[in-house]
Design an enzyme around this catalytic site. Structure first.
Site, PDB file in Angstrom:
ATOM      1  N   ASP A 198     -77.579  -0.454  42.884  1.00  0.00           N
ATOM      2  CA  ASP A 198     -76.942  -0.179  41.604  1.00  0.00           C
ATOM      3  C   ASP A 198     -77.645  -0.937  40.474  1.00  0.00           C
ATOM      4  O   ASP A 198     -77.904  -2.141  40.588  1.00  0.00           O
ATOM      5  CB  ASP A 198     -75.472  -0.593  41.685  1.00  0.00           C
ATOM      6  CG  ASP A 198     -74.681  -0.213  40.465  1.00  0.00           C
ATOM      7  OD1 ASP A 198     -74.571   0.998  40.196  1.00  0.00           O
ATOM      8  OD2 ASP A 198     -74.163  -1.119  39.775  1.00  0.00           O
ATOM      9  N   GLU A 254     -81.434   2.391  41.358  1.00  0.00           N
ATOM     10  CA  GLU A 254     -80.955   3.028  40.131  1.00  0.00           C
ATOM     11  C   GLU A 254     -81.659   2.346  38.957  1.00  0.00           C
ATOM     12  O   GLU A 254     -81.471   1.157  38.730  1.00  0.00           O
ATOM     13  CB  GLU A 254     -79.445   2.899  39.993  1.00  0.00           C
ATOM     14  CG  GLU A 254     -78.906   3.627  38.772  1.00  0.00           C
ATOM     15  CD  GLU A 254     -77.427   3.374  38.531  1.00  0.00           C
ATOM     16  OE1 GLU A 254     -76.761   4.267  37.979  1.00  0.00           O
ATOM     17  OE2 GLU A 254     -76.934   2.281  38.876  1.00  0.00           O
TER      18      GLU A 254
END
Length: 509
Positions: A198, A254
């Site tokens: 993330d 990400e």
């Protein structure tokens, strides 16, 4: 290490909305276990499981308070170990979400860090003195609205790129990096096959904390200082040496603020970083991301811009790195909007969208419900649960008055994250077969016509179209490894291209 991941198709699960096994209205790990055969039937090779670690759930699990324990509503650590085993029994693999740009403010590290300036955990996070007038250390904005700094009783501000309950970890501190590598090892030693990382592009900060120069009235700005900091690739290479290189794993970063040149750094195998990254560029074609209203400022969709964007990523990473192929995930709305679209038009739309990317080079990522054609939901503003939507409404409509309530409602109807988070539609019964209780978020009202049961009974459904596409990919190496060439570049109606590999050509009309 092998490169098995290049040929994998990934199915993403947002567990709180996938399947509830105990009737409390909240999806759980046993629910995932019960539906593994369905995922296997589709043809997926890898499951990406969104965060299930212990959390206050301020941002639905992307605020972690204990990286080694499972959140009680999802189940137990034993449930997680069972899920890993059951996935492997079916010949699939599982990757988890690694959320280490920030933790929860309820993590033990932050509880200690906030106590005093000389606490041993103080430097696990970023603390700065206020400006002379007592205001925030700089004008950096939080991605979830407002300033990126919040004050504490120690007379300093702490940094948070997202919610104030998500303080950013200080990766400059070697002890923090060691904590991260240890927790990764903990789960990989127990069978986890890799990570989706993330906002990994934000872990390195510009530690001189410069103000943004701005020519508009925004008091806080989100921009280039929020990602791709000076030590980013150094940190990822260290992570690779310390952990990833010891496992035959899949890694996905990400990195929304990255362009293709930055993507090459992440994904070039000779640099020993990650296998691939998620970019947002193709998802922002219909928004004015850099306007004062950010993603909520809509603009007309430009199909030629989409073709050119996707082609740029295909050609730039060809023979250098690797791509991710997606149009839906837990942070994006459904591609098919709510409205009066007929069943046949919905099917044609979904097939056209999947054709435009599924046969590109890279790994296809399928988000739960995408394979049955789930649409954006229809709900009034007050029914949305997402923190991002609530904060943006307060900032843009109530405080700054840069959007009317009606314009904001229209934007949320198209771009709100909750559209992807409504419960998975398994059948046409109450709560769409997701739960025997009351679902944590309102079920999409179209569940009676769009559900798994209906899809499996219709041999011409979107589900079986996806199944065939996956089968074609597995049978034809040209789809996985072939070079890419766009055709009819300026035609807004046709997205056609050629893939070529070892003398074999594939025309995708």
């Amino acid at each position: 290490m092998s490169q098995w991941w290049k040929e994998a198709v990934v199915y993403q699960i947002y567990p709180r909305s996938f399947y509830d096994s105990n009737g409390d209205g909240f999806g759980d790990l046993q629910g995932v276990i019960q539906k593994l055969d369905y995922i296997k039937r589709l043809g997926a090779d890898v499951i990406w499981l969104c965060p299930v670690f212990d959390s206050p759930q301020d941002d639905n699990g992307y605020d972690i308070s204990d990286y080694r324990s499972i959140y009680e509503k999802f189940g137990t650590n034993d449930d997680m170990f069972q899920l890993i085993d059951e996935v492997h029994k079916r010949g699939m693999k599982i990757i988890m979400d690694l959320v280490v740009n920030h933790s929860s403010d309820e993590h033990a590290w932050f509880a200690e860090s906030r106590k005093s300036k000389d606490n041993p955990y103080r430097d696990y996070y970023f603390w700065k003195d206020p400006k002379a007038d007592g205001s925030e250390p700089n004008n950096w904005g939080a991605i979830f609205s407002g300033p990126a700094w919040s004050a504490m009783s120690t007379a300093q501000y702490y940094l948070h790129y997202f919610s104030k309950k998500q303080p950013d970890l200080n990766w400059e501190n070697e002890a923090v990096r060691r904590e991260v590598y240890d927790l990764m090892t903990f789960w990989m030693d127990r069978g986890v096959d890799g990570w989706r990382m993330d906002v990994i592009g934000s872990i390195s900060k510009f530690v001189d904390f410069p103000d943004y120069e701005t020519d508009d009235s925004r008091p806080y700005v989100v921009g280039r200082y929020h990602s791709n900091g000076p030590r980013l690739h150094e940190f990822i290479q260290e992570m690779n040496r310390e952990v990833l290189s010891r496992y035959d794993c899949m890694t996905v970063g990400e990195a929304g603020g990255s362009d293709v040149e930055e993507a090459k750094k992440y994904t070039d195998p000779s640099r020993h970083e990650l296998n691939m990254i998620f970019t947002f560029e193709h998802m922002d074609i219909d928004t004015k991301q850099h306007s004062p209203n950010g993603k909520w400022q809509m603009k007309p969709f430009d199909p030629i811009a989409l073709k050119k964007t996707m082609t740029r990523w295909q050609t730039a990473l060809m023979n250098v790195g690797w791509n991710t192929l997606y149009f839906e995930n837990h942070d994006q709305p459904r591609v098919i909007s709510a409205g009066a679209m007929t069943r046949e038009l919905r099917k044609q739309s979904r097939q056209s969208i999947s054709n435009s990317s599924a046969r590109h080079e890279g790994n296809p990522f399928i988000y739960q419900g995408e394979e049955i054609g789930m649409t954006n939901s229809e709900m009034p503003l007050e029914m949305y649960d997402d923190l991002e939507i609530k904060n943006a409404y307060r900032e843009l409509v109530i405080e700054n008055k840069t959007m009317t309530e009606e314009d904001f409602r229209k934007a949320v109807a198209k771009k709100g994250r909750d559209h992807a988070r409504t419960p998975m539609q398994w059948d046409d019964g109450k709560y769409a077969g997701f739960t025997d209780g009351e679902a944590w978020l309102a079920v999409n009202p179209r569940y009676q016509e769009i559900n798994v049961k209906e899809s499996l009974a219709d041999e011409d459904s979107i589900f079986y179209y996806y199944q065939k596409l996956i089968g074609l990919r597995k049978q034809n190496k040209v789809i996985v490894y072939g070079d890419y060439r766009l055709l009819l570049e300026e035609d807004p109606r046709i997205f056609a291209y050629i893939r070529e590999y070892r003398g074999e050509k594939l025309l995708v009309p």
